[in-house]
Scaffold this motif. Structure first.
Motif, PDB file in Angstrom:
ATOM      1  N   ALA A   1     -10.351   6.424   9.203  1.00 34.08           N
ATOM      2  CA  ALA A   1      -9.947   6.535   7.802  1.00 34.08           C
ATOM      3  C   ALA A   1      -8.441   6.546   7.654  1.00 34.08           C
ATOM      4  CB  ALA A   1     -10.541   7.803   7.193  1.00 34.08           C
ATOM      5  N   HIS A   2      -7.726   6.434   8.771  1.00 35.53           N
ATOM      6  CA  HIS A   2      -6.269   6.420   8.732  1.00 35.53           C
ATOM      7  C   HIS A   2      -5.752   5.214   9.503  1.00 35.53           C
ATOM      8  CE1 HIS A   2      -7.136   8.511  12.564  1.00 35.53           C
ATOM      9  NE2 HIS A   2      -6.074   7.862  12.974  1.00 35.53           N
ATOM     10  N   ILE A   3      -4.462   4.960   9.378  1.00 37.02           N
ATOM     11  CA  ILE A   3      -3.784   3.905  10.111  1.00 37.02           C
ATOM     12  C   ILE A   3      -2.835   4.576  11.094  1.00 37.02           C
ATOM     13  CG2 ILE A   3      -2.433   1.788   9.928  1.00 37.02           C
ATOM     14  CD1 ILE A   3      -2.981   2.056   6.816  1.00 37.02           C
ATOM     15  N   GLU A   4      -2.930   4.212  12.362  1.00 33.49           N
ATOM     16  CA  GLU A   4      -2.063   4.824  13.364  1.00 33.49           C
ATOM     17  C   GLU A   4      -1.028   3.817  13.855  1.00 33.49           C
ATOM     18  OE1 GLU A   4      -2.235   7.253  17.619  1.00 33.49           O
ATOM     19  OE2 GLU A   4      -3.917   5.958  17.046  1.00 33.49           O
ATOM     20  N   PHE A   5       0.216   4.283  13.981  1.00 40.23           N
ATOM     21  CA  PHE A   5       1.302   3.506  14.566  1.00 40.23           C
ATOM     22  C   PHE A   5       1.848   4.283  15.759  1.00 40.23           C
ATOM     23  CE2 PHE A   5       1.092   2.469  10.080  1.00 40.23           C
ATOM     24  CZ  PHE A   5       1.162   1.091  10.059  1.00 40.23           C
ATOM     25  N   LEU A   6       2.154   3.584  16.844  1.00 42.60           N
ATOM     26  CA  LEU A   6       2.791   4.189  18.006  1.00 42.60           C
ATOM     27  C   LEU A   6       4.233   3.706  18.026  1.00 42.60           C
ATOM     28  CD1 LEU A   6      -0.105   3.687  20.580  1.00 42.60           C
ATOM     29  CD2 LEU A   6       0.528   5.802  19.376  1.00 42.60           C
ATOM     30  N   ILE A   7       5.167   4.615  17.806  1.00 43.67           N
ATOM     31  CA  ILE A   7       6.558   4.248  17.562  1.00 43.67           C
ATOM     32  C   ILE A   7       7.444   4.785  18.673  1.00 43.67           C
ATOM     33  CG2 ILE A   7       8.492   4.504  15.954  1.00 43.67           C
ATOM     34  CD1 ILE A   7       6.391   4.771  13.711  1.00 43.67           C
ATOM     35  N   LYS A   8       8.218   3.884  19.260  1.00 41.62           N
ATOM     36  CA  LYS A   8       9.163   4.280  20.312  1.00 41.62           C
ATOM     37  C   LYS A   8      10.464   4.731  19.664  1.00 41.62           C
ATOM     38  CE  LYS A   8      11.259   2.689  24.643  1.00 41.62           C
ATOM     39  NZ  LYS A   8      10.691   3.747  25.483  1.00 41.62           N
ATOM     40  N   LYS A   9      10.949   5.882  20.083  1.00 41.33           N
ATOM     41  CA  LYS A   9      12.188   6.425  19.528  1.00 41.33           C
ATOM     42  C   LYS A   9      13.385   5.917  20.324  1.00 41.33           C
ATOM     43  CE  LYS A   9      11.112  10.789  19.782  1.00 41.33           C
ATOM     44  NZ  LYS A   9      11.206  12.247  19.597  1.00 41.33           N
ATOM     45  N   TYR A  10      14.355   5.370  19.610  1.00 43.59           N
ATOM     46  CA  TYR A  10      15.615   4.924  20.199  1.00 43.59           C
ATOM     47  C   TYR A  10      16.760   5.731  19.586  1.00 43.59           C
ATOM     48  CZ  TYR A  10      13.166   0.672  21.758  1.00 43.59           C
ATOM     49  OH  TYR A  10      12.314  -0.212  22.352  1.00 43.59           O
ATOM     50  N   PRO A  11      17.825   5.960  20.345  1.00 49.88           N
ATOM     51  CA  PRO A  11      18.991   6.632  19.764  1.00 49.88           C
ATOM     52  C   PRO A  11      19.510   5.854  18.564  1.00 49.88           C
ATOM     53  CG  PRO A  11      19.181   6.535  22.165  1.00 49.88           C
ATOM     54  CD  PRO A  11      18.005   5.679  21.788  1.00 49.88           C
TER      55      PRO A  11
ATOM     56  N   VAL B   1       0.838  -1.196   0.000  1.00 51.66           N
ATOM     57  CA  VAL B   1       0.000   0.000   0.000  1.00 51.66           C
ATOM     58  C   VAL B   1       0.873   1.245   0.000  1.00 51.66           C
ATOM     59  CG1 VAL B   1      -1.843   1.234   1.216  1.00 51.66           C
ATOM     60  CG2 VAL B   1      -1.744  -1.276   1.322  1.00 51.66           C
ATOM     61  N   ARG B   2       0.505   2.192  -0.829  1.00 54.59           N
ATOM     62  CA  ARG B   2       1.156   3.503  -0.814  1.00 54.59           C
ATOM     63  C   ARG B   2       0.362   4.394   0.141  1.00 54.59           C
ATOM     64  NH1 ARG B   2       0.458   7.809  -4.370  1.00 54.59           N
ATOM     65  NH2 ARG B   2      -0.915   6.469  -5.626  1.00 54.59           N
ATOM     66  N   THR B   3       1.043   5.003   1.110  1.00 55.30           N
ATOM     67  CA  THR B   3       0.348   5.823   2.097  1.00 55.30           C
ATOM     68  C   THR B   3       0.928   7.234   2.132  1.00 55.30           C
ATOM     69  OG1 THR B   3       1.793   5.395   4.017  1.00 55.30           O
ATOM     70  CG2 THR B   3       0.101   3.745   3.518  1.00 55.30           C
ATOM     71  N   ARG B   4       0.151   8.144   2.716  1.00 48.36           N
ATOM     72  CA  ARG B   4       0.606   9.526   2.889  1.00 48.36           C
ATOM     73  C   ARG B   4       0.546   9.885   4.367  1.00 48.36           C
ATOM     74  NH1 ARG B   4      -2.576  11.766  -0.507  1.00 48.36           N
ATOM     75  NH2 ARG B   4      -1.053  11.784  -2.208  1.00 48.36           N
TER      76      ARG B   4
ATOM     77  N   ARG C   1       0.422   8.805  11.846  1.00 41.21           N
ATOM     78  CA  ARG C   1      -0.843   8.466  11.204  1.00 41.21           C
ATOM     79  C   ARG C   1      -0.677   8.546   9.689  1.00 41.21           C
ATOM     80  NH1 ARG C   1      -2.621  12.104  15.519  1.00 41.21           N
ATOM     81  NH2 ARG C   1      -3.351  10.801  17.240  1.00 41.21           N
ATOM     82  N   LEU C   2      -1.076   7.464   9.037  1.00 40.82           N
ATOM     83  CA  LEU C   2      -0.933   7.341   7.590  1.00 40.82           C
ATOM     84  C   LEU C   2      -2.295   7.132   6.948  1.00 40.82           C
ATOM     85  CD1 LEU C   2       2.088   4.839   7.458  1.00 40.82           C
ATOM     86  CD2 LEU C   2       2.179   7.341   7.473  1.00 40.82           C
ATOM     87  N   GLN C   3      -2.466   7.730   5.789  1.00 35.75           N
ATOM     88  CA  GLN C   3      -3.699   7.552   5.008  1.00 35.75           C
ATOM     89  C   GLN C   3      -3.387   6.736   3.763  1.00 35.75           C
ATOM     90  OE1 GLN C   3      -5.329  11.105   3.226  1.00 35.75           O
ATOM     91  NE2 GLN C   3      -7.409  10.277   3.317  1.00 35.75           N
ATOM     92  N   PRO C   4      -4.047   5.589   3.577  1.00 34.75           N
ATOM     93  CA  PRO C   4      -3.818   4.806   2.362  1.00 34.75           C
ATOM     94  C   PRO C   4      -4.277   5.592   1.130  1.00 34.75           C
ATOM     95  CG  PRO C   4      -4.948   3.502   4.042  1.00 34.75           C
ATOM     96  CD  PRO C   4      -4.988   4.926   4.497  1.00 34.75           C
ATOM     97  N   VAL C   5      -3.433   5.606   0.096  1.00 36.08           N
ATOM     98  CA  VAL C   5      -3.801   6.324  -1.127  1.00 36.08           C
ATOM     99  C   VAL C   5      -3.729   5.434  -2.369  1.00 36.08           C
ATOM    100  CG1 VAL C   5      -3.190   8.601  -0.248  1.00 36.08           C
ATOM    101  CG2 VAL C   5      -1.435   7.222  -1.374  1.00 36.08           C
ATOM    102  N   GLY C   6      -3.100   4.310  -2.276  1.00 41.32           N
ATOM    103  CA  GLY C   6      -3.015   3.436  -3.441  1.00 41.32           C
ATOM    104  C   GLY C   6      -2.667   2.008  -3.033  1.00 41.32           C
TER     105      GLY C   6
ATOM    106  N   ALA D   1      -2.365   0.669  15.739  1.00 45.36           N
ATOM    107  CA  ALA D   1      -3.139   0.977  16.944  1.00 45.36           C
ATOM    108  C   ALA D   1      -4.614   1.145  16.622  1.00 45.36           C
ATOM    109  CB  ALA D   1      -2.604   2.246  17.609  1.00 45.36           C
ATOM    110  N   THR D   2      -4.924   1.344  15.355  1.00 44.35           N
ATOM    111  CA  THR D   2      -6.301   1.510  14.912  1.00 44.35           C
ATOM    112  C   THR D   2      -6.891   0.166  14.509  1.00 44.35           C
ATOM    113  OG1 THR D   2      -5.234   2.232  12.870  1.00 44.35           O
ATOM    114  CG2 THR D   2      -6.296   3.919  14.187  1.00 44.35           C
ATOM    115  N   THR D   3      -8.164   0.196  14.096  1.00 46.58           N
ATOM    116  CA  THR D   3      -8.820  -0.975  13.522  1.00 46.58           C
ATOM    117  C   THR D   3      -9.158  -0.656  12.069  1.00 46.58           C
ATOM    118  OG1 THR D   3     -11.063  -0.273  14.103  1.00 46.58           O
ATOM    119  CG2 THR D   3      -9.836  -1.523  15.765  1.00 46.58           C
ATOM    120  N   PRO D   4      -9.386  -1.669  11.237  1.00 48.70           N
ATOM    121  CA  PRO D   4      -9.688  -1.383   9.828  1.00 48.70           C
ATOM    122  C   PRO D   4     -10.944  -0.545   9.638  1.00 48.70           C
ATOM    123  CG  PRO D   4      -9.137  -3.690  10.139  1.00 48.70           C
ATOM    124  CD  PRO D   4      -9.268  -3.104  11.505  1.00 48.70           C
ATOM    125  N   SER D   5     -11.922  -0.721  10.526  1.00 54.15           N
ATOM    126  CA  SER D   5     -13.202  -0.027  10.347  1.00 54.15           C
ATOM    127  C   SER D   5     -13.350   1.204  11.227  1.00 54.15           C
ATOM    128  CB  SER D   5     -14.358  -0.988  10.662  1.00 54.15           C
ATOM    129  OG  SER D   5     -14.262  -1.451  12.002  1.00 54.15           O
ATOM    130  N   GLY D   6     -12.395   1.409  12.146  1.00 46.75           N
ATOM    131  CA  GLY D   6     -12.578   2.462  13.131  1.00 46.75           C
ATOM    132  C   GLY D   6     -12.094   3.832  12.732  1.00 46.75           C
TER     133      GLY D   6
END
Length: 347
Positions: free
Chosen positions: A166-176, A108-111, A126-131, A159-164
């Motif tokens: 219009a975007h896909i959310e990821f929770l990302i931990k930052k490491y050095p 999937v191509r996302t924005r 947060r990413l929005q699927p575009v293609g 972190a989201t659900t497919p139906s919940g």
């Protein structure tokens, strides 16, 4: 063109084709066979299986996931195994109901539509699927996100659900030094495109199960647990859910208001924030806070662990400690589901 071989899986009596230049697990994904798996990097042992017959070679794996004695006996990690003949493999860990009903792997191509700090070291992307304009997955699964400007990828849970949403959310931990997470401060901006592949993972709620559920998480392990929680509300779940989240201090807590709101729509819901370092300045609101590591708190509060399903997600030391606790409590293995988040070297 690479030679092709046949793989026969026991005891489920499923056959598939595999090329010599692909890993057996990847060949299964390509053909819609949902084998149990986790990290796909040879480090978690979720796809460990036993070779009954045939020539299979493994590369680039951790001996913590499959030690030398196990390899000598015939055990392999399917995510790092290549077949050089027709083979028969015994699956040691599988869900027969899901073997042929997994969600197909998609590209999937996302924005990027939002980058928001949640704590000092966790960022919401947060990413929005575009293609294509939609992405199918099961709550609790994860995706590969391509590192912009490279051919590398990193894996993160939704972190989201497919139906919940219009975007896909990821929770990302930052490491050095994190190759992907480091770009969230400088290198990835709203409007940029990111290639996504997935879904992967077996950390999902199984249909038809009725036992109470205990969630144990820490750090970015919040993501798949939050996805599961959102899914339970969407589907009208009636099973009790106790959610224990481990953090160092109250500054490492987030999404408390949403968790409380979701919990108000579930029967028998409890959320406990477990603070291992400091109880200073506890957050206000309808949540419980206890001092101690998350597994210590669970041990104090849950005397019936053997009669519940446990969902564990977070850093490997936390997951390992929770697995030890559940084993000591007599929780059957088929009531335990976990996803170990890999080390900073593989963020």
């Amino acid at each position: 063109m690479a030679d092709k071989h046949r793989i026969h899986f026991e005891p489920v009596d499923i056959e598939m084709e595999v090329d010599e230049d692909e890993y057996i697990l990847d060949a299964a994904f390509r053909q819609g066979i949902h084998l149990m798996h986790g990290c796909r990097e040879g480090r978690c042992s979720a796809c460990k299986s036993f070779v009954l017959d045939g020539d299979i070679q493994m590369d680039d794996y951790s001996t913590f996931a499959c030690n030398d004695a196990e390899v000598d006996e015939g055990h392999v990690l399917l995510c790092r195994s290549t077949a050089y003949s027709d083979c028969t493999i015994e699956l040691l860990n599988f869900d027969e109901d899901e073997l042929l009903s997994g969600v197909p792997i998609q590209e999937v191509r996302t924005r990027v539509i939002a980058i928001e700090p949640m704590t000092r070291d966790i960022v919401s992307l947060r990413l929005q699927p575009v293609g294509p304009a939609a992405y199918e997955f099961k709550p609790g699964q994860y995706s590969d996100l391509k590192i912009p400007g490279t051919e590398e990828h990193r894996s993160f849970s939704m972190a989201t659900t497919p139906s919940g949403a219009a975007h896909i959310e990821f929770l990302i931990k930052k490491y050095p030094g994190g190759k992907f997470a480091g770009l969230l401060d400088d290198g990835i901006d709203v409007g940029d495109e990111i290639a996504l592949a997935g879904p992967y993972g077996s950390f999902t709620i199984k249909a038809g199960h009725v036992l109470p559920m205990i969630f144990i998480g820490g750090g970015a392990g919040m993501a798949p647990l939050l996805s599961l929680l959102r899914h339970l509300v969407e589907t009208g779940n009636t099973r009790p859910v106790h959610f224990y989240y481990g953090a160092r201090t109250s500054a490492d807590l987030f999404y408390l208001d949403e968790i409380a709101e979701l919990g108000s729509r579930l029967a028998g819901f409890v959320f406990v924030a477990c603070l291992s370092e400091s109880m200073d300045s506890p957050p206000r609101g309808p949540i419980e806070i206890e001092a101690g590591n998350v597994t210590e708190v669970v041990s104090r509060r849950e005397p019936e662990l053997g009669r519940a399903e446990a969902y564990l997600c977070g850093p490997p030391p936390m997951v390992d400690a929770a697995l030890e606790l559940l084993s000591a409590a007599g929780t059957p293995n088929d009531q335990i589901f976990y996803d170990k988040f890999t080390s900073p070297a593989f963020d």
